[in-house]
Each structure stands twice: as structure tokens, then as C-alpha cells.
Design a protein around this motif. Sequence first.
Motif, short mmCIF file in Angstrom:
data_model
loop_
_atom_site.label_atom_id
_atom_site.label_comp_id
_atom_site.label_asym_id
_atom_site.label_seq_id
_atom_site.Cartn_x
_atom_site.Cartn_y
_atom_site.Cartn_z
N ILE A 117 0.77 -1.48 -0.20
CA ILE A 117 0.42 0.03 0.07
C ILE A 117 1.02 1.28 -0.76
O ILE A 117 0.70 1.64 -0.48
N GLU A 118 1.83 1.28 0.81
CA GLU A 118 2.65 1.99 0.88
C GLU A 118 3.23 2.58 -0.17
O GLU A 118 3.94 4.22 -1.24
N PHE A 119 3.65 1.70 -1.10
CA PHE A 119 4.01 2.58 -2.59
C PHE A 119 2.95 2.45 -3.48
O PHE A 119 3.67 3.02 -4.73
N ILE A 120 2.01 1.75 -4.06
CA ILE A 120 1.03 2.06 -4.76
C ILE A 120 0.71 3.63 -4.25
O ILE A 120 -0.20 3.90 -5.40
N SER A 121 0.69 3.92 -3.12
CA SER A 121 -0.35 5.43 -2.63
C SER A 121 0.60 6.22 -2.87
O SER A 121 0.68 7.46 -2.82
N LEU A 122 2.23 6.21 -3.42
CA LEU A 122 3.26 7.02 -3.62
C LEU A 122 2.42 8.06 -4.53
O LEU A 122 1.96 7.84 -5.63
N ASP A 147 9.69 9.11 -7.33
CA ASP A 147 10.66 7.85 -8.43
C ASP A 147 10.31 6.14 -7.58
O ASP A 147 10.41 5.76 -8.47
N GLU A 148 9.97 6.30 -6.83
CA GLU A 148 9.22 4.85 -5.76
C GLU A 148 8.18 4.65 -6.37
O GLU A 148 7.62 3.50 -5.97
N ILE A 149 7.43 4.84 -6.92
CA ILE A 149 5.64 4.91 -7.16
C ILE A 149 5.96 3.23 -7.81
O ILE A 149 6.48 3.11 -8.97
N MET A 150 4.92 2.64 -7.31
CA MET A 150 5.10 0.87 -8.06
C MET A 150 3.09 1.45 -8.25
O MET A 150 2.41 1.52 -7.44
N PRO A 161 6.25 1.88 -12.35
CA PRO A 161 6.43 2.16 -12.08
C PRO A 161 6.01 3.12 -13.72
O PRO A 161 5.10 1.75 -13.52
N LYS A 162 7.25 4.16 -14.49
CA LYS A 162 7.09 4.75 -15.49
C LYS A 162 5.52 5.33 -15.43
O LYS A 162 5.01 4.30 -16.46
N GLY A 163 5.93 5.87 -14.54
CA GLY A 163 4.15 6.64 -15.01
C GLY A 163 2.30 6.19 -15.49
O GLY A 163 1.73 6.96 -15.53
N ASP A 164 2.69 4.29 -14.10
CA ASP A 164 0.82 4.28 -15.29
C ASP A 164 0.66 3.63 -13.43
O ASP A 164 0.26 2.32 -13.18
N PRO A 165 0.31 5.01 -12.53
CA PRO A 165 -0.66 4.28 -11.14
C PRO A 165 -0.79 3.90 -11.51
O PRO A 165 -2.50 3.51 -12.36
N LEU A 166 -1.83 3.06 -9.94
CA LEU A 166 -3.24 2.18 -9.94
C LEU A 166 -4.50 3.57 -9.98
O LEU A 166 -3.76 4.35 -9.44
N SER A 167 -5.24 2.98 -9.99
CA SER A 167 -6.35 3.57 -9.65
C SER A 167 -6.53 3.23 -8.32
O SER A 167 -6.63 3.24 -7.56
N ALA A 168 -7.60 4.57 -7.57
CA ALA A 168 -8.16 4.93 -6.20
C ALA A 168 -8.65 4.12 -6.29
O ALA A 168 -8.81 3.67 -5.24
N GLU A 169 -9.20 3.30 -6.98
CA GLU A 169 -10.45 2.27 -6.70
C GLU A 169 -9.54 1.33 -6.42
O GLU A 169 -10.02 0.08 -5.69
N GLN A 170 -9.10 0.88 -6.70
CA GLN A 170 -8.13 -0.57 -6.95
C GLN A 170 -7.01 -0.98 -6.00
O GLN A 170 -6.77 -1.53 -5.52
N ILE A 171 -6.21 0.44 -5.48
CA ILE A 171 -5.83 0.67 -4.17
C ILE A 171 -6.37 0.61 -3.35
O ILE A 171 -6.40 -0.05 -1.88
N GLU A 172 -8.09 1.09 -3.29
CA GLU A 172 -9.06 1.03 -2.05
C GLU A 172 -9.59 -0.59 -2.25
O GLU A 172 -9.07 -1.50 -1.07
N LEU A 173 -9.24 -0.91 -2.76
CA LEU A 173 -9.79 -2.52 -2.89
C LEU A 173 -8.49 -4.07 -2.84
O LEU A 173 -8.50 -4.30 -1.65
#
Length: 878
Positions: A75-80, A85-88, A90-102
Amino acid sequence: MKLIPYFLLMASTSFAAVDFETQIKPIFDEHCIKCHGPEKQKSDLRLDSRASILKGGDLGEPGAHPGHPEKSTIIEFISLDPDDDEIMPPKGDPLSAEQIELISTWIKEGAQMTEKKIAKKEKLWSLKKVEKVSVPPGENNPVDAFLSAKLKEKNLKFSQQADPVVLLRRLHSILIGILPSPQEKDAFLAQWVDNPEKAYSAKVEELLASQHYGERWAQHWLDAIRWAETSGSESNLYRNRSWEYRDYVVRSFNEDKPYKNFIIDQLAGDKTGYPRATGFMVAGPHVPPATVGQQPSAIAEARYDRLDQTMQTVGASMMGMTLGCARCHTHKFDPIKIGDYYAMLANFQDLEYGIRKPELPAHTGPAIQEAKYNKLIRDHRKTLELKSWKETWHDRYEAHIPRENVKAIRITTLGGDMAFDEMEVFDQTYKNHMPQAKLSTTLESDKNNVEFLRDGQVGYFFAFKGKTKGKSAELLIEFDSSIKLQSISFSKDRKAKLNTSYLSPENWMTELAKYKIEYQDSKGEWHVGIKNTKTEKDVAELNELIAKRLKYGVQHEFLGRFIDPVVTHILKRGSPNTPGAEVAPNSLAVITPTLNMTSQTPGPERRLTFAKWLADEENPLTARVMVNRLWYHTFGNGIVSTLSDFGNAGTKPSHPELLDFLASEFVENNWSTKDMLRLFVSSRAFKQDNKPKGEALRVDAGNLLLWRYAPKRADAEIIRDSILKLSGKLDPKIGGPSYRIHNVKKRYGMWKVEDNFSQHTWRRMLYQERMRGVDDRMFTAFDFPDCGQVVSKRPQSTTPLQALNLMNSQFMIDQCDIIAEKAKGKNTDESIRNTFMLIYNRQPAEVELAMSRKILKTEKLNILVRAILNSNEFIFIQ
């Protein structure tokens, strides 16, 4: 900044009973499994099994903490923030808010999923247990037996035996690093005629017993740990008496110290009775504290940089593993997790780079002299009829003010700045009262933290410093109860004075004449103890005793020095500013899961335990790495060609069964390097001729199968030392301070070569001062290492500079003049023959004789000598 605040993750959600297979797995499969699945595990994290997710990655923290998404690294890294630079992913393709909440809901509900068995990867070959295999039949020497079996597979065989003179020169070069003289050649050939085997064996024993043997093989070890006598970095300061470690290595090889003991000494010599061996741990470069500055973040970063240098040294030389790759993340190629790196680093948390007095036994000369002069100094002090006096020590001044019932001391500037780095206040039993005193100051400065005056950490230039701007400033030292005052010790930049030399004169010490020193008696009244020491009576005799005590007593040496260890944490991205999970001192877990230590284990015990693990006969790396190193320096090729990398990025062994046989033999023969080398040089493989053969070249151009003894250019030391032996000018002295070829420099000046040829340099090149990163203006051209990087294998370059140096350098001009005078005969032909016999240990062929005559028609004999010394026959091990 988080994309989804953690308090929202804990709030009620519209999702209920999240199903992993249908809701979570598709997200992982699309965005995560490519880097965190069966094929690849970046950051040592796998997301295809619950056990792996709960275990987490190389940060030592769980990927999913059931019931607590806010504690889960997933959760820490997908929510950055998307720009982090550390977001997962990577490469500018973050998960959606709904996916993170799921995913957070799934974790809150327990992170349930169907368990799958994870297939284990095959263990790296070098981490498998050493297996001693049967020796193939058909040869007397097991080395030959294994090699011959491989050669037969390719329809190859050993070459014929080399000429006895070639063998003699080869033995001398390999075992002691100095070519034989004509007299040694004649004695050897006389024995060879009667019994070649006996003559050869006797020569091997003679060379192994020579004191020069230890010098030659010590150099190989020093290369592997990039030992030098300066710190490197911007200032590149000299490390006082660091040559004591070099001499320990020479003695160890000469005495054939068991390699396992050699390892243990270097990591825990303060406990094994070999304190100078701890120079191994601080052999690499480091940035001195004065260069680092006083910012806490910079100090912390530099501290871990120093420990990383130690890790690199241990990994490259003893383990054959690139440990430094795991400082910031789990190793990309080898089974070394980031947690392993910091667990091994924890073994060195009590280590610091710097100077200290080694723990020498009381019966040794320096310890006896120190005790003698300490008593003379104490006795002389009692005879002084002075109320106060100044003593001049190497790194500090001592103001002696013997007084009863002193409640406080006040130090006031008499103009100018106030600058100190350390201070002690001694009573008449020589107990230091600074640690318990109350300190205060009127000095206005950003460097007036008085606590630095008693922290024991000298060498930060002026830890306590400030501009007085013409006004006086004072430092007040108050005691809990009255003391019987004896002396006050002052210094500024004390560590630099002890730690280095060869610098142009600087104002190293705090002049007491700049300060008024007062003491307060039991009635609260202030009295001047020392106002200006220039008005005091002369204490020259006492200071002469002090000078002798400093010269003949136990010296400060650049060795591993020791501090109280702190708790070790995994550092995210290798930065001390982002500590992760705590780790206990340990070994490489893939070999031994635990060494049963904790963060409370004392520092010396950590190092000793880790050293014993390295030196254990069950450790699969240690013996393999060392016998491979010995093999390389004997035959010119390693069984594993990457001497310091036995990992997946290194090469696999060309003869794995032979390597394991040798490693087993090494352990069984009490880890004796001499026994191993005796086995090598007694083999047919070593005694072979060096001539190329067409069919063999087509099958094995690199000579990995050892169908001949391939010629190789001699190291710089062999060339230089042999030239000095030919001229008769080689000083055979073993050990002691290195000879200087450099200038005296300013602190941030550059080392410059001033004299690399005069008589004071006519010792073995091992004893030339090693200034890190400095060209010695002659033999650097022959790939002499700059000691900046680990050099297990020196490169073999061929450049015009080599020929130019061997023809035109002042060293060569002088030595060739001496050799020519030595070889001069009654006529031209006799001079030529003498020269060839001296340099090549043979007579010239007719064509060589004719060419030499032609040269001597227009040139002197010294020119012919220079030409012959520039030939492949001289500078190559044949």
C-alpha cells in the motif's frame, strides 16, 4: 505526499469479502507479476503466494500486514505521489484510486489467497558444499590428473618440459618475484645434471623458505584489498604507520600462517593477539571527517560509506562475492538480500577508520620503552620547582597546574579566535574529569557546542570554534566537587597530527600563549594558573623525555579502531536517512541462516563470530576463493577467471572437480598456502614448455585447459626488483617504513613524485609508499594499481610508455650504468656475453652476438643493457 491518505484506507468501504482470484490477482497479473513473480523478484518481493507477500521484500517489512493496510509496504508504494521515483507500478502508470482501495480492503480482511508452492531455484554452484572427488588415474600429481583428463576429452596433451633455465626463472618469478643471478643459475644446473627432480624440489623448498617469498605473495593480497597508505578522496592524507599491516601480511605468508587464522586475525586481531591485522578492515579508501563536515546527515552518510568499503573488502577478498551491490537493494544476480548485506554490516558496527595504539604485549620492545619513559616523566615532574609549566606532546599541549581543591577552571582568549577539538582535565591520579564537568561558554559561533570537547572524537578540525572579533571569550569548566588538579590537555585537529604526516607545516596545536587559564579555589576565588607560558621557566629536559617516549614507545597506527556498536537497520535505498527494519548481526543467510547474535551482542564478539564463520571448513566459499587466487598467480589463469566474483555474473569454473579437490586439500592440510603452492609448482602443468601448438590453439586458444605454460608479462615489481638485483644494488631489508618518492604537501594539495630513482629507493617495490590514485611516474605504465579499486587481476596492457620508461627514465639510466660496469669484460665479446648471462642467464646466440657487436661500435655498453632489459625475454615470465 500520498495519493490515498492512510485514514481513508482504514475507513469503511463498499467492498466486502474481496476475492483474491477474481478481484486482486488480475490487478497483480497486469501490473506487478512481471517484476514480482516467478521469473523476476525486484526488491526480493514476490506477489504470487501469500507466504511471500506476508514475508515482504528486502526492506524487512511485510508486503501485506493482515488487518493493517497502513502498515503494508504494498500500500505504501502503490499510494505514492505519481511523481515519486519509487511509486509502483513504475513508469507513470499508477493504479487507480479504486484499485488501491480494493487491495487495501483485501489486506484489511486478512489478505487471504490460495497458497501455491513456489519452485526453488537451483543453488548457485559456489554456494554448494565442497565435495572432494576422486582423483583421476594416470598421473602422480593430482593437479596433472584432473588437467590431463580434461585435455584428453579434447584430444590434447601437455607440452614437453621446459628448459631448466626457463623453469628456474619461472620459479623465481612466481615464488619470490625476483629473477635468479648467474651464480644461482650455475648452482641449480650443477644439481640438475646429477638429479633433475631432486634439484627442482630443493629449489622449490629454498624459495618457499626465503623471506622474499612473503613479500611477493603479500603483494597479491594487498592488491585484492586495494591497500594503500593514503585515504584517497579530496585530501588523500597519509595514514601514519599503516605499513605495519603490510608487514603483518608479509610475516603471515613467510610463517605459513594457516589461512583460516589469517582471516580471523584480520577481522578480530584485537582479540587474537594480532592487533595490526585489523588494518585489513580499513584498507580501502575513506573520506576523512574534516572533509565530511559537521552536518549530521553528511556524517551519517560518510559513516556508512566507510562501512561499505569494509564490506567490499571482505566480499571481494575472502568471499568472492560482490556484497556492495546489495547496499541499496537485493542483489540483481546473486542470492544476497539487502537484509543479508546489513546483517553482515552489523558485524562491523564497532569499527571505525582511524588511528589507535595496538594492544602490544608488555614484553615487546615498544611497550617496555613506553613504561620506562612514563616512569621517568612522572619522576621528573616531581622534581620540578614550578607552580605551572607547559609540556609539548606530539598532538597536543598540556598545561600543568598542580593545585589542591579546585572547583572550576576558566579559559579566556587573550585576543584572536578560540579553537579546540578535544580537551581533558586530569587530577593528580590522572583521572579525566571532563566527562562529568559542567561546561559553558560565552563564545558566539555555530561551532560552539561544548560537548564536542569531551566526546573523544578528535579530528573534526575545530569542533569548538569561534571568532572573538577583538573581544575576549571564555570557556568555563565546573566540577561537582573539588579536585586535585594536575593538568589540562588542549588540542585542535589532534587526530590529523597523529593520523598523517608529510604535510607542510601548519598550526596544528592550540598555542597556550593565546589563552589565560584560571582556576577557582574552594573559597570561590579565581587565580591565574597560566597566563603566558613563554614567561615560565624552561622544562626542556622534561620535554626531551616526552620526545623519547613518543619516539620509542607504542605508536599510534592506522588500524581498525573500535567504538560502541549501534543497532543496525536496513537502509532504504542505502540512505541512513531512511532506516527500515532492525537486523541482527549475521552471516550470508543462504549459507548459514543464523549466527545466533542479537543487536546487544558486543562488537568484538560479532567480528570474531563472523570471522570464525568465514574460516569454518564447511563454508563453501572461503577455501575455493583462496585456492583459486593461488592458482591464478601461479598459472596465469584462474580456474574461476573472475577471482573476486563467484556469483552468477562471474564465470563458472573451467575445472570444477579440480577446484573442489584443491579446496578440500587446502582445509585438510591446515589451510597451508605453502603446501598448496608446492603442489602447483611440482606439477607437469607448471613445468611445461611455453611454445604454441597449432592444433591446441584452434581447440583452446585461451589455454584454459593448460596444454602449455602461457607466457605473461611480469608485474611491475618483478621487473624493477630484478633490475636492482642485476645491478647488485637491491637492499634486501624486510619490513619497516616505506621509502618515499613523494613531496611534502599541503592538506588539500596533490602528491607529486620527486625522487623515484635515488639510492634510498633501492628496496623491493613492495616498500614503495602507496599513495592512492597517484602515478609513480614509471611503473604505473606497467599496470601498477592505483589502489582505488579492488584489483584481484591486474590488467596486461602494452603501451609505448612502457618502452619509453624502460629506456629513458632516470632509474633505468642509473641502473643500466651500474649493470654495464658490472658486466664489462676484457673485450667487446666478453662484455656482451657477460651482459646476456647476467640478464638472461644464458649465452647469446651468434645472431645476437653479431647484432650486439654492431651496437657497440657506436654506443657504450649501457645502451646495449637498456635494449636487452626492454626485451620480451626479460619482461615476460616464460
